[in-house]
Design a protein around this motif. Structure first.
Motif, PDB file in Angstrom:
ATOM      1  N   VAL A  46       0.794  -1.468  -0.001  1.00  0.00           N
ATOM      2  CA  VAL A  46      -0.104  -0.177  -0.125  1.00  0.00           C
ATOM      3  C   VAL A  46       0.914   1.348   0.078  1.00  0.00           C
ATOM      4  CG1 VAL A  46      -1.889  -0.961   1.111  1.00  0.00           C
ATOM      5  CG2 VAL A  46      -0.243  -0.082   2.441  1.00  0.00           C
ATOM      6  N   SER A  47       0.189   2.217  -0.220  1.00  0.00           N
ATOM      7  CA  SER A  47       0.797   3.572  -0.047  1.00  0.00           C
ATOM      8  C   SER A  47      -0.024   4.367   1.192  1.00  0.00           C
ATOM      9  CB  SER A  47       0.582   4.587  -1.308  1.00  0.00           C
ATOM     10  OG  SER A  47       0.816   5.829  -1.172  1.00  0.00           O
ATOM     11  N   TYR A  48       0.836   4.758   2.037  1.00  0.00           N
ATOM     12  CA  TYR A  48       0.303   5.522   3.340  1.00  0.00           C
ATOM     13  C   TYR A  48       0.016   6.668   2.819  1.00  0.00           C
ATOM     14  CZ  TYR A  48      -0.377   6.534   8.074  1.00  0.00           C
ATOM     15  OH  TYR A  48      -0.809   6.956   9.393  1.00  0.00           O
ATOM     16  N   ASN A  49      -1.286   7.129   2.746  1.00  0.00           N
ATOM     17  CA  ASN A  49      -1.804   8.586   2.360  1.00  0.00           C
ATOM     18  C   ASN A  49      -1.935   9.534   3.441  1.00  0.00           C
ATOM     19  OD1 ASN A  49      -4.126   7.832   3.964  1.00  0.00           O
ATOM     20  ND2 ASN A  49      -5.283   7.574   2.125  1.00  0.00           N
ATOM     21  N   ASP A  50      -0.976   9.580   4.369  1.00  0.00           N
ATOM     22  CA  ASP A  50      -0.837  10.746   5.303  1.00  0.00           C
ATOM     23  C   ASP A  50       0.680  11.084   5.393  1.00  0.00           C
ATOM     24  OD1 ASP A  50      -1.580  12.725   6.818  1.00  0.00           O
ATOM     25  OD2 ASP A  50      -2.810  11.494   8.384  1.00  0.00           O
ATOM     26  N   TYR A  51       0.950  12.179   6.174  1.00  0.00           N
ATOM     27  CA  TYR A  51       2.280  12.624   6.536  1.00  0.00           C
ATOM     28  C   TYR A  51       2.920  11.598   7.583  1.00  0.00           C
ATOM     29  CZ  TYR A  51       1.636  16.598   3.529  1.00  0.00           C
ATOM     30  OH  TYR A  51       1.288  17.406   2.503  1.00  0.00           O
ATOM     31  N   ILE A  52       3.987  11.079   7.373  1.00  0.00           N
ATOM     32  CA  ILE A  52       4.541  10.358   8.541  1.00  0.00           C
ATOM     33  C   ILE A  52       6.272  10.922   8.809  1.00  0.00           C
ATOM     34  CG2 ILE A  52       3.527   8.051   8.398  1.00  0.00           C
ATOM     35  CD1 ILE A  52       5.754   6.866   7.150  1.00  0.00           C
ATOM     36  N   SER A  53       6.808  10.909   9.812  1.00  0.00           N
ATOM     37  CA  SER A  53       8.077  11.213  10.111  1.00  0.00           C
ATOM     38  C   SER A  53       8.632  10.126  10.806  1.00  0.00           C
ATOM     39  CB  SER A  53       8.274  12.517  10.861  1.00  0.00           C
ATOM     40  OG  SER A  53       7.712  13.559  10.184  1.00  0.00           O
ATOM     41  N   VAL A  54       9.893   9.994  10.688  1.00  0.00           N
ATOM     42  CA  VAL A  54      10.750   8.919  11.230  1.00  0.00           C
ATOM     43  C   VAL A  54      11.939   9.656  12.052  1.00  0.00           C
ATOM     44  CG1 VAL A  54      11.951   6.613  10.926  1.00  0.00           C
ATOM     45  CG2 VAL A  54      10.163   7.325   9.403  1.00  0.00           C
ATOM     46  N   SER A  55      12.164   9.291  13.113  1.00  0.00           N
ATOM     47  CA  SER A  55      13.365   9.553  14.057  1.00  0.00           C
ATOM     48  C   SER A  55      14.000   8.473  14.590  1.00  0.00           C
ATOM     49  CB  SER A  55      13.283  10.734  14.838  1.00  0.00           C
ATOM     50  OG  SER A  55      12.355  10.388  15.775  1.00  0.00           O
ATOM     51  N   THR A  56      15.206   8.227  14.935  1.00  0.00           N
ATOM     52  CA  THR A  56      15.934   7.546  15.658  1.00  0.00           C
ATOM     53  C   THR A  56      16.415   7.873  16.959  1.00  0.00           C
ATOM     54  OG1 THR A  56      17.712   5.689  15.469  1.00  0.00           O
ATOM     55  CG2 THR A  56      18.132   8.119  14.686  1.00  0.00           C
ATOM     56  N   LEU A  57      16.171   7.068  17.999  1.00  0.00           N
ATOM     57  CA  LEU A  57      16.810   7.352  19.513  1.00  0.00           C
ATOM     58  C   LEU A  57      18.235   7.083  19.572  1.00  0.00           C
ATOM     59  CD1 LEU A  57      15.565   8.096  22.126  1.00  0.00           C
ATOM     60  CD2 LEU A  57      15.226   5.702  22.672  1.00  0.00           C
ATOM     61  N   LEU A  58      18.887   8.122  19.952  1.00  0.00           N
ATOM     62  CA  LEU A  58      20.177   7.950  20.213  1.00  0.00           C
ATOM     63  C   LEU A  58      20.720   7.626  21.583  1.00  0.00           C
ATOM     64  CD1 LEU A  58      21.495  10.850  17.824  1.00  0.00           C
ATOM     65  CD2 LEU A  58      21.472   8.360  17.269  1.00  0.00           C
ATOM     66  N   PRO A  59      22.018   7.020  22.000  1.00  0.00           N
ATOM     67  CA  PRO A  59      22.052   6.803  23.443  1.00  0.00           C
ATOM     68  C   PRO A  59      22.463   8.251  24.114  1.00  0.00           C
ATOM     69  CG  PRO A  59      23.475   5.610  22.026  1.00  0.00           C
ATOM     70  CD  PRO A  59      22.667   6.545  21.230  1.00  0.00           C
ATOM     71  N   GLY A  60      21.939   8.466  25.399  1.00  0.00           N
ATOM     72  CA  GLY A  60      22.303   9.310  26.353  1.00  0.00           C
ATOM     73  C   GLY A  60      21.378  10.571  26.123  1.00  0.00           C
ATOM     74  N   THR A  61      21.240  11.468  26.668  1.00  0.00           N
ATOM     75  CA  THR A  61      20.723  12.563  26.586  1.00  0.00           C
ATOM     76  C   THR A  61      21.353  14.044  26.211  1.00  0.00           C
ATOM     77  OG1 THR A  61      21.047  13.216  29.060  1.00  0.00           O
ATOM     78  CG2 THR A  61      19.354  12.021  28.675  1.00  0.00           C
ATOM     79  N   LYS A  62      20.462  15.010  25.847  1.00  0.00           N
ATOM     80  CA  LYS A  62      21.088  16.390  25.712  1.00  0.00           C
ATOM     81  C   LYS A  62      20.414  17.327  26.229  1.00  0.00           C
ATOM     82  CE  LYS A  62      18.462  16.845  21.379  1.00  0.00           C
ATOM     83  NZ  LYS A  62      18.216  17.008  19.983  1.00  0.00           N
ATOM     84  N   THR A  63      21.033  18.737  26.527  1.00  0.00           N
ATOM     85  CA  THR A  63      20.284  19.680  26.962  1.00  0.00           C
ATOM     86  C   THR A  63      19.761  20.657  25.932  1.00  0.00           C
ATOM     87  OG1 THR A  63      21.945  19.694  28.634  1.00  0.00           O
ATOM     88  CG2 THR A  63      20.892  21.735  28.233  1.00  0.00           C
ATOM     89  N   VAL A  64      18.684  21.068  26.183  1.00  0.00           N
ATOM     90  CA  VAL A  64      17.800  22.046  25.292  1.00  0.00           C
ATOM     91  C   VAL A  64      17.503  23.246  25.889  1.00  0.00           C
ATOM     92  CG1 VAL A  64      17.076  20.374  23.579  1.00  0.00           C
ATOM     93  CG2 VAL A  64      15.764  20.937  25.643  1.00  0.00           C
ATOM     94  N   TYR A  65      17.384  24.276  25.157  1.00  0.00           N
ATOM     95  CA  TYR A  65      16.999  25.777  25.780  1.00  0.00           C
ATOM     96  C   TYR A  65      15.769  26.070  25.057  1.00  0.00           C
ATOM     97  CZ  TYR A  65      21.666  25.737  27.051  1.00  0.00           C
ATOM     98  OH  TYR A  65      23.253  25.441  27.464  1.00  0.00           O
ATOM     99  N   ILE A  66      14.594  26.301  25.958  1.00  0.00           N
ATOM    100  CA  ILE A  66      13.398  26.497  25.450  1.00  0.00           C
ATOM    101  C   ILE A  66      13.112  28.018  25.914  1.00  0.00           C
ATOM    102  CG2 ILE A  66      10.899  25.955  25.816  1.00  0.00           C
ATOM    103  CD1 ILE A  66      11.893  23.019  26.994  1.00  0.00           C
ATOM    104  N   TYR A  67      12.533  28.624  24.711  1.00  0.00           N
ATOM    105  CA  TYR A  67      12.242  29.854  24.951  1.00  0.00           C
ATOM    106  C   TYR A  67      10.654  30.162  24.598  1.00  0.00           C
ATOM    107  CZ  TYR A  67      17.114  30.494  24.617  1.00  0.00           C
ATOM    108  OH  TYR A  67      18.503  30.260  24.972  1.00  0.00           O
ATOM    109  N   LYS A  68      10.023  31.094  25.611  1.00  0.00           N
ATOM    110  CA  LYS A  68       8.743  31.462  25.682  1.00  0.00           C
ATOM    111  C   LYS A  68       8.222  32.624  25.581  1.00  0.00           C
ATOM    112  CE  LYS A  68       7.153  26.629  27.369  1.00  0.00           C
ATOM    113  NZ  LYS A  68       6.305  26.093  28.421  1.00  0.00           N
ATOM    114  N   ALA A  69       7.298  33.208  24.886  1.00  0.00           N
ATOM    115  CA  ALA A  69       6.914  34.566  25.322  1.00  0.00           C
ATOM    116  C   ALA A  69       5.437  34.573  24.823  1.00  0.00           C
ATOM    117  CB  ALA A  69       7.530  35.557  24.498  1.00  0.00           C
TER     118      ALA A  69
END
Length: 198
Positions: A46-69
């Protein structure tokens, strides 16, 4: 007596010809990917008739900075950006798992091709859907080994899939169709979808 420059030129031509003959024996397509194909729950391609995204899980963690206003879209960055603070945003520092997007918004796809990890014996993939809020996690267990077809072609990294599993949000199931992952381009894994596939 032959001229030394003529002898050097003849040797150079013979070397080039020998290299050209040897190099032509190398495969034209040498990208090693695991090939996933889409099926419905009845086993029909079949053809999947919607949008899909694929990501991969890497070992460990990372720091992110979240900005809100207030009145602005929330911005998440992998690095600190003081210009947001100067413009009235608040900054929150958070630790998140490390992952990277491999496929972004694939539409009407019949499958996808992804590289496999050289050093880990399990690859974890996360599929996000635009039609449903839940995600699916796919785990592929495999062995990796070096492969040399000819010395002049260099070394490739091939894989043998040992086991696969998945969660069942958008997927109905998963199956190994060919455990040998190389540059032949054969289908390796069947993904069975339970909806929005035609």
């Amino acid at each position: 007596m032959r001229h030394p420059k003529a002898s050097i030129l003849a040797l150079a031509i013979v070397t080039i010809l020998l290299y050209a003959c040897a190099a032509s024996n190398c495969p034209l397509e040498s990208t090693v990917t695991c090939n996933y194909a889409f099926y419905d729950s009845e086993g029909t391609a079949v053809s999947y008739n919607d949008y899909i995204s694929v990501s991969t899980l890497l070992p460990g963690t990372k720091t992110v900075y979240i900005y809100k206003a207030l009145g602005h879209t929330t911005v998440t960055l992998d690095h600190q950006d003081s210009s947001y603070i100067r413009n009235g945003f608040t900054e929150t520092v958070s630790t998140v798992r490390r992952d990277t997007t491999l496929i972004n918004n694939l539409e009407n796809g019949t499958g996808f091709k992804l590289p496999m990890s050289y050093f880990n014996d399990k690859d974890t993939l996360i599929i996000s859907y635009s039609a449903i809020s839940n995600k699916d996690t796919i785990i592929v267990s495999h062995d990796s080994y070096s492969f040399v077809e000819l010395p002049e072609c260099g070394t490739q990294r091939f894989h043998t899939i040992k086991d696969v599993s998945c969660t069942e949000s958008g997927l109905w199931g998963i199956e190994i169709s060919n455990p040998k992952v190389n540059y032949d381009g054969n289908e390796n894994i069947k993904l069975y979808f339970n909806g929005t596939a035609e």
